[in-house]
Design a protein around this motif. Structure first.
Motif, PDB file in Angstrom:
ATOM      1  N   ARG A 230     -13.560   0.191  13.315  1.00 30.47           N
ATOM      2  CA  ARG A 230     -13.522   1.385  12.472  1.00 30.47           C
ATOM      3  C   ARG A 230     -12.714   1.040  11.241  1.00 30.47           C
ATOM      4  NH1 ARG A 230     -11.092   6.089  16.003  1.00 30.47           N
ATOM      5  NH2 ARG A 230     -10.517   6.705  13.878  1.00 30.47           N
ATOM      6  N   GLU A 231     -13.257   1.338  10.095  1.00 34.21           N
ATOM      7  CA  GLU A 231     -12.613   0.935   8.851  1.00 34.21           C
ATOM      8  C   GLU A 231     -11.247   1.581   8.680  1.00 34.21           C
ATOM      9  OE1 GLU A 231     -13.505   0.843   4.029  1.00 34.21           O
ATOM     10  OE2 GLU A 231     -15.053   1.508   5.449  1.00 34.21           O
ATOM     11  N   ASP A 232     -11.126   2.883   9.049  1.00 32.11           N
ATOM     12  CA  ASP A 232      -9.845   3.554   8.868  1.00 32.11           C
ATOM     13  C   ASP A 232      -8.768   2.938   9.756  1.00 32.11           C
ATOM     14  OD1 ASP A 232     -11.216   4.485  11.117  1.00 32.11           O
ATOM     15  OD2 ASP A 232     -10.156   6.403  11.106  1.00 32.11           O
ATOM     16  N   VAL A 233      -9.149   2.588  10.997  1.00 28.00           N
ATOM     17  CA  VAL A 233      -8.197   1.963  11.905  1.00 28.00           C
ATOM     18  C   VAL A 233      -7.830   0.568  11.413  1.00 28.00           C
ATOM     19  CG1 VAL A 233      -7.836   1.113  14.253  1.00 28.00           C
ATOM     20  CG2 VAL A 233      -9.004   3.293  13.878  1.00 28.00           C
ATOM     21  N   GLN A 234      -8.816  -0.156  10.941  1.00 24.54           N
ATOM     22  CA  GLN A 234      -8.586  -1.496  10.409  1.00 24.54           C
ATOM     23  C   GLN A 234      -7.577  -1.446   9.255  1.00 24.54           C
ATOM     24  OE1 GLN A 234     -10.043  -4.136  11.779  1.00 24.54           O
ATOM     25  NE2 GLN A 234      -9.163  -5.683  10.415  1.00 24.54           N
ATOM     26  N   GLN A 235      -7.734  -0.476   8.385  1.00 20.86           N
ATOM     27  CA  GLN A 235      -6.821  -0.343   7.255  1.00 20.86           C
ATOM     28  C   GLN A 235      -5.409  -0.011   7.720  1.00 20.86           C
ATOM     29  OE1 GLN A 235      -8.623   2.618   4.744  1.00 20.86           O
ATOM     30  NE2 GLN A 235     -10.099   1.181   3.838  1.00 20.86           N
ATOM     31  N   ARG A 236      -5.308   0.823   8.724  1.00 19.74           N
ATOM     32  CA  ARG A 236      -3.975   1.204   9.203  1.00 19.74           C
ATOM     33  C   ARG A 236      -3.293   0.033   9.912  1.00 19.74           C
ATOM     34  NH1 ARG A 236      -1.134   5.548   9.062  1.00 19.74           N
ATOM     35  NH2 ARG A 236       0.513   5.949  10.589  1.00 19.74           N
TER      36      ARG A 236
ATOM     37  N   SER B 207       0.837  -1.201   0.000  1.00 20.57           N
ATOM     38  CA  SER B 207       0.000   0.000   0.000  1.00 20.57           C
ATOM     39  C   SER B 207       0.871   1.250   0.000  1.00 20.57           C
ATOM     40  CB  SER B 207      -0.891   0.007   1.251  1.00 20.57           C
ATOM     41  OG  SER B 207      -0.126   0.182   2.414  1.00 20.57           O
TER      42      SER B 207
END
Length: 295
Positions: free
Chosen positions: A178-184, A2
């Motif tokens: 939380r999607e943003d946290v999951q992605q990070r 990424s």
């Protein structure tokens, strides 16, 4: 990989870690070396000889200027025992020895007082406080202990504390998707995997620290969040293979990945179990850090 992972890996390679390498630990943070007495120990000219003992440093030159260097130097001397409990600290002597202004000395002593290392009282002056008064959860004190004579105790205590904090944080975090946290978090796992492939220990360590700090923060418990700095400090000063996070290998990365998967599915029990597995990858760890007893 990424974009986030690529950016972090590039930044990690180009930036200094902030921790001294083994060959740097005995360098003095000031340009001039101290005078040496007949016994070979560095001393302060015209001052108490004990104040001239310069302890080994972990991060004495982090770009914090004279004030930061003086805090680092005095803090390590206190934590190492070179300056024992109830020892008076005379600002004039400190200023003369390190060639800094009264303002720098005064502000440095205030920082050390906030950490519980010294106390300043009218008609008594500034004195070193006993260990029982120190803020042992302060990241600087954790670091100073980890590079001093108490390093073995410090590592054991940090491991025990992580056993208490992180499995609970993983369980609680599973209920705060939380999607943003999951992605990070996923990006951090990606970074660690690529860092291993490239034998890049620095990048692995930074991504690992980010992963654990973020996990604690996403748990949504402010008291747990307050402890995230302790976990980061523990990862930075671990000094040896006691837990899985300190062993950059594919097994460690796999456990991190299982934690992310458990968080994504909202399975708190699985997240907690994966974290416990991560913290006990090393076969000797259970003798050092036993699992909490069931009640």
């Amino acid at each position: 990989m990424s974009t986030l992972a690529h950016t972090m890996m590039t930044a990690a390679r180009s930036a200094d870690s902030g921790l001294a390498s083994p060959g740097e630990l005995d360098r003095y943070p000031f340009e001039e070396a101290p005078a040496v007495d007949r016994g070979g120990a560095p001393v302060w000219d015209g001052a108490d000889p004990d104040l001239g003992r310069v302890s080994r440093r972990a991060a004495g030159s982090r770009g914090r200027g004279l004030h930061g260097q003086l805090v680092q130097q005095l803090g390590q001397m206190i934590v190492s025992g070179d300056l024992g409990a109830d020892r008076p600290l005379v600002p004039e002597e400190i200023g003369q020895r390190f060639e800094v202004s009264r303002t720098v000395v005064r502000e440095s002593l205030r920082v050390l007082e906030a950490k519980g290392l010294v106390s300043a009282r009218p008609n008594v002056g500034t004195r070193v406080r006993p260990v029982s008064d120190w803020n042992l959860l302060d990241p600087d004190i954790i670091e100073w202990r980890a590079f001093g004579p108490q390093r073995d105790d410090q590592r054991r205590e940090l491991s025990e504390l992580r056993w208490t904090i992180e499995p609970l944080a993983a369980r609680v975090a599973a209920g705060h998707g939380r999607e943003d946290v999951q992605q990070r978090l996923s990006a951090m796992v990606d970074i660690m995997s690529h860092a291993i492939a490239q034998s890049d220990g620095l990048t692995f360590a930074r991504a690992d620290s980010e992963f654990h700090s973020l996990l604690i923060q996403v748990a949504g418990n402010r008291m747990l969040e307050h402890l995230s700095g302790i976990v980061s400090a523990a990862l930075q000063v671990s000094g040896g293979p006691v837990t899985g996070c300190e062993r950059p290998n594919e097994t460690s990365v796999a456990h991190h990945g299982r934690i992310v998967d458990a968080l994504a599915s909202g399975d708190g029990a699985a997240a907690e179990a994966a974290m416990r597995q991560l913290l006990t990858v090393h076969p000797d760890v259970e003798r050092v850090v036993p699992a909490p007893r069931e009640h």
